[in-house]
Structures are given as structure tokens and as C-alpha cells.
Design an enzyme around this catalytic site. Structure first.
Site, short mmCIF file in Angstrom:
data_model
loop_
_atom_site.label_atom_id
_atom_site.label_comp_id
_atom_site.label_asym_id
_atom_site.label_seq_id
_atom_site.Cartn_x
_atom_site.Cartn_y
_atom_site.Cartn_z
N LYS A 197 0.83 -1.21 0.00
CA LYS A 197 0.00 0.00 0.00
C LYS A 197 0.87 1.26 0.00
O LYS A 197 2.08 1.20 0.11
CB LYS A 197 -0.92 0.00 1.23
CG LYS A 197 -1.93 -1.15 1.24
CD LYS A 197 -2.92 -1.02 0.10
CE LYS A 197 -4.11 -1.96 0.23
NZ LYS A 197 -3.79 -3.38 -0.04
C1 LIG Z 1 -9.63 -2.07 -1.01
C2 LIG Z 1 -9.08 -2.84 0.16
N1 LIG Z 1 -9.78 -2.90 1.28
C3 LIG Z 1 -9.33 -3.53 2.38
C4 LIG Z 1 -8.12 -4.19 2.36
C5 LIG Z 1 -7.70 -4.95 3.57
O1 LIG Z 1 -6.54 -4.47 4.12
P1 LIG Z 1 -5.55 -5.44 4.94
O2 LIG Z 1 -4.87 -6.34 3.97
O3 LIG Z 1 -4.62 -4.49 5.61
O4 LIG Z 1 -6.38 -6.21 5.91
C6 LIG Z 1 -7.34 -4.15 1.20
C7 LIG Z 1 -6.04 -4.84 1.17
O5 LIG Z 1 -5.58 -5.33 0.19
C8 LIG Z 1 -7.84 -3.47 0.07
O6 LIG Z 1 -7.14 -3.41 -1.08
#
Ligand SMILES: Cc1ncc(COP(=O)(O)O)c(C=O)c1O
Length: 389
Positions: A197
């Protein structure tokens, strides 16, 4: 041997000439991690508090809570606004599966919505309104690739129909919509600090809100519903605790918070670098060989440019194109296979028709993008795309 300053994945992992994403490893990050390790306090403590405070002022929001990951942020957001069994929550299908899964974890049912069109891959405000029924409690909008949704239309519909807006801003730290930071426009905003990210800490996330009541619920649910934390007791600020809700362990640790503080200070410059690379891709690829790049620049928005996505010409053999790019050392990805077509969600697929999602999802390819990528790297990718499409 530890990588020296600013080395990226190519020194550690030789497989790709241009990887999809990459984290920058340098002396400042190494020293910050070492500092925490040597401090002897590794679980949630002063650096988490500092990250929360800096993130809150960066966003211009009252409350920010660091959490274990973006999925935890979404789960807490849904619980804080009161989602539960019998509720429906709207969510775009062209999305990572985290929001749909966490809606399910609350006992609510996800209802999938369409995107606007192949130039705007965000949730369609019109389809969102069509999907609202008597059981709809909320919508979880997602700023795809860090491109702000059409929040004016979404807020207007949400207010008129009495539903809450949660922003999944996993792709959008630092993205601005008409002078407002993405993640602070709805009732609650959720960020991910996963390695790929814009603000990477390995795993991690943040949840923000301006509402005191929601903040209090989030604070409790993040740490088992306990009224005090280990850090409070260590400092002598409390000696015992009560448990007032059935919460979770969704805390962030000090090592990741120390990395997060550095990444937050670098965010705006790194987003600007991403923007320059996307502009390079756009100049090289938009309109070439029947391809297009969605999200043409708009004066009122500053995207975070988490992703560089290309829509291939209709009928293009996407798998073969990706294989040909891989053979040239260019790693690509797909954002996203529509959620309503995954096995776990197929029974909900008959709920509604999502023609724009289904028409475009098979034509999307995500190209490499990370802040320390050079224009030479982008040129390698663009030339490969022009050669294989
Ligand atoms: C659009 C979106 N929402 C939520 C998440 C969830 O984040 P995490 O992987 O930190 O749990 C991601 C992660 O890839 C994402 O791309």
C-alpha cells in the site's frame, strides 16, 4: 547481509525486472525498528499513540485508532455503526474481498453494487441508490486505486435514504476530494498499511472518525472491550480493568508504528512520485492499441495513485498478455476478480445485475507502480505493453 540504503526488491528477489510493487528499505527505517526493539516495549505503546496523533492531524480528523490491518478497521467500522444480523450493507463487487467478508462477520449481508463505467471504476451512485432496500443500513464505498468516489452524489443519496457511509480508503491515504481527505468524508474511514500500500508497515491499518460515540466503541472493541490497556497499567495510570464489551485483539504494535511514522512523513512526496509515473503511463498507453487508462485527471481531486490500471481492448487475450509481460520480466496483477463471482459469494450473485463490472473486470490489468520506480522502469513496462497488446 542487510540491503543498503534505498535498495528495493530487485536486489533481494531477482525474479522480476520490474516488480508490481516494492518497499523501500533504508537506514532511517532500519534505525527506527532497531530503536523499538532495543526499547524493550514492543506491543501497543507510545509510538502507536504518536502515529495515531500524527495521522489524525494529517487527515484533519478528531479520532484515529491504529489497528492490526485494514480488514480489522472495516470490521470495527461496521460494528461501531451497529451493523448486525438482518442488515444489508452495500459494497462494490469490483473490490478486495475484505469489506464483503467483514460485513458477513457482523451477521449482515453484503449487497453488491456496480461500478459507474470503464472510465470510472468506483461504485456507481445511481446503482447504489437502486440497491437500497428496507434492510439497508450502510454502504462501504471504496476509493479504487486511490481515486476518490463521487462523494457528493453518494452523501446526498445516503442522507436522503438514511444509510451510513463507511469509506474503505485502503488505497487512498492522502487522496483529496474537493479539499477533503478521503477517509474523513463518511462517518468512518478505514486504511490499510499492508506492504504493497501507499503507507506500508508490513501489516497494519488505521480507522478514523469525527464522532465521539463511534470512537469510544472502536477504542473498546479494538482491545477486547477492556477499559484500560497494558501500556496504561505499565505507566501506573491504572491498576485494573473492566471488560464492557466482547471485543477483539486488533491492536497495532510498536515496531510497525515506528515504520508507519516514517512512511506517513514520506506519504505526500511518494504519492506525488506515483502521480508522475501514472502520468508517464497515461501518455504512453492511453488510447494505444485499443487500451485506455481509467480515471482521467479531474481538477477537483488529487488521487493517491495506489494502482496503475489499464483497460485492455475488448476481446484481448488478457492471460496471454500477462504471460508475455511476465516473460519480459514485468509483473502484473488483477484488481479485481469481481467478488460476487467467487465461490463463497456465488449464491448472492443472482441478487442483482452488475453489467459494467462484468463487462470490464476481464479487461483490467494492473501495471507495476511504486514510488522509487524510475521513469526507465515505467518505460520498460510501457514498451512491453505496446509490444504484447
Ligand atoms: C480495497 C481494500 N480494502 C481492504 C483491504 C484490507 O486491508 P488489509 O490487507 O490491511 O487487511 C485491502 C487490502 O488489500 C484493500 O485493497
Amino acid at each position: 547481509m542487510a540491503p543498503s540504503s534505498t535498495e528495493g526488491a530487485r536486489s533481494r528477489e531477482q525474479a522480476w525486472i520490474v516488480p508490481l510493487s516494492d518497499v523501500q528499505v533504508d537506514g532511517e527505517i532500519e534505525q527506527a525498528v532497531l530503536g523499538v526493539v532495543r526499547s524493550g516495549w514492543w506491543s501497543m505503546g507510545p509510538r502507536v499513540a504518536e502515529l495515531e496523533s500524527e495521522f489524525a492531524s494529517f487527515c484533519g480528523v478528531k479520532h484515529a485508532f491504529a489497528v492490526a490491518n485494514g480488514t480489522a478497521a472495516l470490521h470495527l467500522a461496521l460494528l461501531a455503526i451497529g451493523c448486525g444480523p438482518g442488515d444489508e450493507v452495500l459494497v462494490p463487487s469490483l473490490n478486495f474481498v475484505a469489506a464483503a467478508n467483514t460485513i458477513g462477520h457482523t451477521g449482515a449481508t453484503p449487497v453488491f453494487c456496480d461500478i459507474t463505467n470503464e472510465n470510472d471504476l468506483n461504485i456507481s451512485p445511481r446503482d447504489l441508490e437502486l440497491a437500497i432496500g428496507p434492510a439497508t443500513r450502510a454502504v462501504v464505498v471504496m476509493h479504487y486505486g486511490g481515486h476518490p468516489c463521487r462523494m457528493d452524489e453518494i452523501l446526498e443519496v445516503a442522507e436522503r435514504r438514511g444509510i451510513s457511509v463507511i469509506e474503505d480508503a485502503a488505497h487512498a491515504p492522502g487522496a483529496m476530494w474537493r479539499g477533503r481527505m478521503c477517509g474523513t468524508i463518511g462517518r468512518v474511514g478505514c486504511f490499510s498499511f499492508f506492504s504493497n500500500k501507499n503507507l506500508p508497515t508490513g501489516e497494519g491499518g488505521m480507522i478514523v472518525t469525527d464522532e465521539d460515540e463511534l470512537a469510544e466503541k472502536i477504542r473498546l472493541l479494538r482491545s477486547h472491550g477492556m477499559t484500560t490497556l497494558t501500556w496504561d497499567r505499565h505507566r501506573g495510570h491504572a491498576h485494573t480493568y473492566d471488560v464492557v464489551a466482547q471485543g477483539f485483539n486488533y491492536r497495532l504494535d510498536e515496531i510497525r508504528a515506528a515504520i508507519g511514522l516514517i512512511q506517513l512523513r514520506r506519504l505526500e512526496e511518494q504519492n506525488a512520485r506515483r502521480a508522475r509515473l501514472v502520468a508517464f503511463y497515461r501518455a504512453a498507453l492511453d488510447g494505444a492499441n485499443g487500451m485506455s487508462m481509467p480515471f482521467a485527471p479531474e481538477p477537483a481531486t488529487t488521487p493517491a495513485h495506489h494502482l496503475a490500471v489499464v483497460v485492455l481492448a475488448e476481446g484481448c487475450p488478457r492471460d496471454e498478455i500477462r504471460t508475455a509481460l511476465a516473460a519480459r520480466g514485468v509483473q502484473t496483477s488483477l484488481h479485481y476478480p469481481p467478488i460476487h463471482l467467487f465461490s463463497a459469494y456465488r449464491e448472492l450473485a443472482t441478487q442483482r445485475r452488475l453489467p459494467h463490472t462484468e463487462a470490464v473486470a476481464w479487461r483490467l490489468v494492473t501495471l507495476p507502480l511504486y514510488p522509487h520506480m524510475t521513469e526507465g522502469d515505467a518505460s520498460t513496462v510501457a514498451s512491453a505493453m505496446l509490444a504484447v497488446t
